[in-house]
Motif scaffolding. Structure first.
Motif, PDB file in Angstrom:
ATOM      1  N   VAL A  49      -8.159 -15.765  10.924  1.00  0.00           N
ATOM      2  CA  VAL A  49      -8.664 -14.675  11.813  1.00  0.00           C
ATOM      3  C   VAL A  49      -8.311 -13.294  11.276  1.00  0.00           C
ATOM      4  O   VAL A  49      -9.080 -12.546  11.530  1.00  0.00           O
ATOM      5  CB  VAL A  49      -8.266 -15.046  13.315  1.00  0.00           C
ATOM      6  N   ILE A  50      -7.312 -13.178  10.981  1.00  0.00           N
ATOM      7  CA  ILE A  50      -6.888 -11.843  10.337  1.00  0.00           C
ATOM      8  C   ILE A  50      -7.598 -11.384   9.192  1.00  0.00           C
ATOM      9  O   ILE A  50      -8.136 -10.462   9.069  1.00  0.00           O
ATOM     10  CB  ILE A  50      -5.153 -11.820  10.030  1.00  0.00           C
ATOM     11  N   GLY A  51      -7.899 -12.349   8.360  1.00  0.00           N
ATOM     12  CA  GLY A  51      -8.687 -12.006   7.060  1.00  0.00           C
ATOM     13  C   GLY A  51     -10.085 -11.834   7.272  1.00  0.00           C
ATOM     14  O   GLY A  51     -10.716 -10.923   6.989  1.00  0.00           O
ATOM     15  N   VAL A 101      -7.107   1.797  11.020  1.00  0.00           N
ATOM     16  CA  VAL A 101      -7.783   0.708  11.958  1.00  0.00           C
ATOM     17  C   VAL A 101      -7.071  -0.515  11.940  1.00  0.00           C
ATOM     18  O   VAL A 101      -6.647  -1.208  13.055  1.00  0.00           O
ATOM     19  CB  VAL A 101      -9.416   0.654  11.545  1.00  0.00           C
ATOM     20  N   LEU A 102      -6.774  -1.182  10.868  1.00  0.00           N
ATOM     21  CA  LEU A 102      -6.211  -2.562  10.885  1.00  0.00           C
ATOM     22  C   LEU A 102      -4.888  -2.755  11.384  1.00  0.00           C
ATOM     23  O   LEU A 102      -4.530  -3.644  11.849  1.00  0.00           O
ATOM     24  CB  LEU A 102      -6.395  -3.018   9.459  1.00  0.00           C
ATOM     25  N   LEU A 103      -3.854  -1.783  11.102  1.00  0.00           N
ATOM     26  CA  LEU A 103      -2.540  -1.878  11.613  1.00  0.00           C
ATOM     27  C   LEU A 103      -2.474  -2.335  12.892  1.00  0.00           C
ATOM     28  O   LEU A 103      -1.896  -3.173  13.219  1.00  0.00           O
ATOM     29  CB  LEU A 103      -1.887  -0.692  11.070  1.00  0.00           C
ATOM     30  N   PRO A 104      -2.843  -1.385  13.686  1.00  0.00           N
ATOM     31  CA  PRO A 104      -2.778  -1.726  15.294  1.00  0.00           C
ATOM     32  C   PRO A 104      -3.351  -3.043  15.607  1.00  0.00           C
ATOM     33  O   PRO A 104      -2.822  -3.861  16.502  1.00  0.00           O
ATOM     34  CB  PRO A 104      -3.302  -0.547  15.965  1.00  0.00           C
ATOM     35  N   ALA A 107      -1.053  -5.870  14.538  1.00  0.00           N
ATOM     36  CA  ALA A 107       0.105  -5.989  15.519  1.00  0.00           C
ATOM     37  C   ALA A 107      -0.265  -6.657  16.969  1.00  0.00           C
ATOM     38  O   ALA A 107       0.541  -7.336  17.355  1.00  0.00           O
ATOM     39  CB  ALA A 107       0.763  -4.543  15.582  1.00  0.00           C
ATOM     40  N   LEU A 108      -1.458  -6.001  17.388  1.00  0.00           N
ATOM     41  CA  LEU A 108      -1.771  -6.471  18.797  1.00  0.00           C
ATOM     42  C   LEU A 108      -2.132  -8.089  18.623  1.00  0.00           C
ATOM     43  O   LEU A 108      -1.658  -8.907  19.561  1.00  0.00           O
ATOM     44  CB  LEU A 108      -2.993  -5.903  19.243  1.00  0.00           C
ATOM     45  N   TYR A 109      -3.025  -8.423  17.792  1.00  0.00           N
ATOM     46  CA  TYR A 109      -3.095 -10.135  17.581  1.00  0.00           C
ATOM     47  C   TYR A 109      -2.175 -10.883  17.337  1.00  0.00           C
ATOM     48  O   TYR A 109      -1.867 -12.160  17.908  1.00  0.00           O
ATOM     49  CB  TYR A 109      -4.085 -10.070  16.211  1.00  0.00           C
ATOM     50  N   LEU A 110      -1.251 -10.622  16.470  1.00  0.00           N
ATOM     51  CA  LEU A 110       0.083 -11.234  16.312  1.00  0.00           C
ATOM     52  C   LEU A 110       1.351 -11.175  17.274  1.00  0.00           C
ATOM     53  O   LEU A 110       2.148 -11.677  17.030  1.00  0.00           O
ATOM     54  CB  LEU A 110       0.596 -11.027  14.786  1.00  0.00           C
ATOM     55  N   LYS A 111       0.819 -10.131  18.125  1.00  0.00           N
ATOM     56  CA  LYS A 111       2.013  -9.668  19.271  1.00  0.00           C
ATOM     57  C   LYS A 111       3.325  -9.382  18.459  1.00  0.00           C
ATOM     58  O   LYS A 111       4.463  -9.875  18.854  1.00  0.00           O
ATOM     59  CB  LYS A 111       2.066 -10.761  20.337  1.00  0.00           C
ATOM     60  N   ILE A 112       3.211  -8.363  17.291  1.00  0.00           N
ATOM     61  CA  ILE A 112       4.402  -8.166  16.626  1.00  0.00           C
ATOM     62  C   ILE A 112       4.522  -6.496  16.775  1.00  0.00           C
ATOM     63  O   ILE A 112       3.346  -6.017  17.093  1.00  0.00           O
ATOM     64  CB  ILE A 112       4.475  -8.607  15.111  1.00  0.00           C
ATOM     65  N   ALA A 117       4.114  -5.321  11.505  1.00  0.00           N
ATOM     66  CA  ALA A 117       2.727  -5.310  11.136  1.00  0.00           C
ATOM     67  C   ALA A 117       2.143  -4.438   9.898  1.00  0.00           C
ATOM     68  O   ALA A 117       1.586  -4.948   8.896  1.00  0.00           O
ATOM     69  CB  ALA A 117       1.572  -4.742  12.230  1.00  0.00           C
ATOM     70  N   PHE A 118       3.132  -3.297   9.647  1.00  0.00           N
ATOM     71  CA  PHE A 118       2.996  -2.466   8.847  1.00  0.00           C
ATOM     72  C   PHE A 118       3.292  -3.290   7.443  1.00  0.00           C
ATOM     73  O   PHE A 118       2.794  -2.989   6.356  1.00  0.00           O
ATOM     74  CB  PHE A 118       3.952  -1.437   8.519  1.00  0.00           C
ATOM     75  N   TYR A 119       4.584  -4.084   7.505  1.00  0.00           N
ATOM     76  CA  TYR A 119       4.930  -4.999   6.175  1.00  0.00           C
ATOM     77  C   TYR A 119       4.044  -5.638   5.652  1.00  0.00           C
ATOM     78  O   TYR A 119       3.490  -5.903   4.652  1.00  0.00           O
ATOM     79  CB  TYR A 119       6.147  -5.636   6.251  1.00  0.00           C
ATOM     80  N   MET A 120       3.354  -6.588   6.637  1.00  0.00           N
ATOM     81  CA  MET A 120       2.246  -7.495   6.502  1.00  0.00           C
ATOM     82  C   MET A 120       0.856  -6.818   5.969  1.00  0.00           C
ATOM     83  O   MET A 120       0.358  -6.818   5.100  1.00  0.00           O
ATOM     84  CB  MET A 120       1.924  -8.294   7.569  1.00  0.00           C
ATOM     85  N   SER A 121       0.725  -5.801   6.577  1.00  0.00           N
ATOM     86  CA  SER A 121      -0.453  -4.831   6.217  1.00  0.00           C
ATOM     87  C   SER A 121      -0.465  -4.126   5.020  1.00  0.00           C
ATOM     88  O   SER A 121      -1.235  -4.224   3.971  1.00  0.00           O
ATOM     89  CB  SER A 121      -1.035  -3.810   7.402  1.00  0.00           C
ATOM     90  N   PHE A 122       0.778  -3.708   4.604  1.00  0.00           N
ATOM     91  CA  PHE A 122       1.017  -2.970   3.428  1.00  0.00           C
ATOM     92  C   PHE A 122       1.052  -3.928   2.118  1.00  0.00           C
ATOM     93  O   PHE A 122       0.560  -3.655   1.119  1.00  0.00           O
ATOM     94  CB  PHE A 122       2.411  -2.312   3.567  1.00  0.00           C
ATOM     95  N   SER A 123       1.690  -5.213   2.340  1.00  0.00           N
ATOM     96  CA  SER A 123       1.452  -6.320   1.318  1.00  0.00           C
ATOM     97  C   SER A 123      -0.021  -6.487   1.004  1.00  0.00           C
ATOM     98  O   SER A 123      -0.419  -6.808   0.013  1.00  0.00           O
ATOM     99  CB  SER A 123       2.177  -7.429   1.715  1.00  0.00           C
ATOM    100  N   ILE A 124      -0.687  -6.904   2.137  1.00  0.00           N
ATOM    101  CA  ILE A 124      -2.134  -7.096   2.044  1.00  0.00           C
ATOM    102  C   ILE A 124      -2.975  -5.864   1.196  1.00  0.00           C
ATOM    103  O   ILE A 124      -3.688  -6.193   0.509  1.00  0.00           O
ATOM    104  CB  ILE A 124      -2.745  -7.435   3.337  1.00  0.00           C
TER     105      ILE A 124
END
Length: 157
Positions: A49-51, A101-104, A107-112, A117-124
């Motif tokens: 879903v994120i991808g 756009v993707l960072l928030p 965070a909203l989707y994963l409820k984090i 979310a920044f760490y995940m988004s930054f890695s991606i």
């Protein structure tokens, strides 16, 4: 001055831009979903879903950003050929705009939190920075822009 001197520098057509975006995202998803699922400890469906959500957003952003970037590049330099430095700037600006756009959304989707979310988004994003650079380089080699002959109309993007 000949007719060919008046022909504007070639730009990619809309079908070519669509092909570029779709190839880019499909290959990226094939890499990101299983790898991200494993690295972040998420179910494949959740990472999917994120991808896919990120890919749909990125396809729209890809088209608009690259069209605008090429027009600006052509306006300021008279050509759309990208040097190594321009490719680096192009890639960094693309990813920065996409992250806004993707960072928030992640965070909203994963409820984090946004920090998590920044760490995940930054890695991606780091993956995509490297991937985008090499994908675009390969795409330009595999699908070069052809200059139209003076007798042919130049199609607009």
């Amino acid at each position: 001055m000949t007719n060919s001197d008046l022909t504007p520098p070639p730009m990619r057509s809309t079908p070519d831009r669509v092909r570029h975006a779709l190839l880019f995202e499909c290959l990226a998803l094939a890499l990101v979903i299983p790898t991200g699922s494993h690295l972040f400890g998420l179910k494949t469906e959740t990472m999917g879903v994120i991808g896919v959500g990120s890919a749909v957003t990125a396809v729209v952003w890809n088209y608009l950003y690259n069209l605008g970037f090429d027009h600006l590049l052509q306006h300021f330099t008279g050509k759309t050929v990208k040097t190594l430095l321009v490719r680096i700037v192009h890639t960094l600006l693309f990813e920065a705009g996409l992250q806004v756009v993707l960072l928030p959304a992640i965070a909203l989707y994963l409820k984090i939190s946004l920090v998590e979310a920044f760490y995940m988004s930054f890695s991606i994003a780091l993956f995509y920075l490297v991937y985008a650079f090499f994908f675009n380089l390969a795409y330009d080699i595999l699908f070069p822009i052809h200059r139209h002959r003076a007798s042919e109309p130049v199609s607009s993007p």
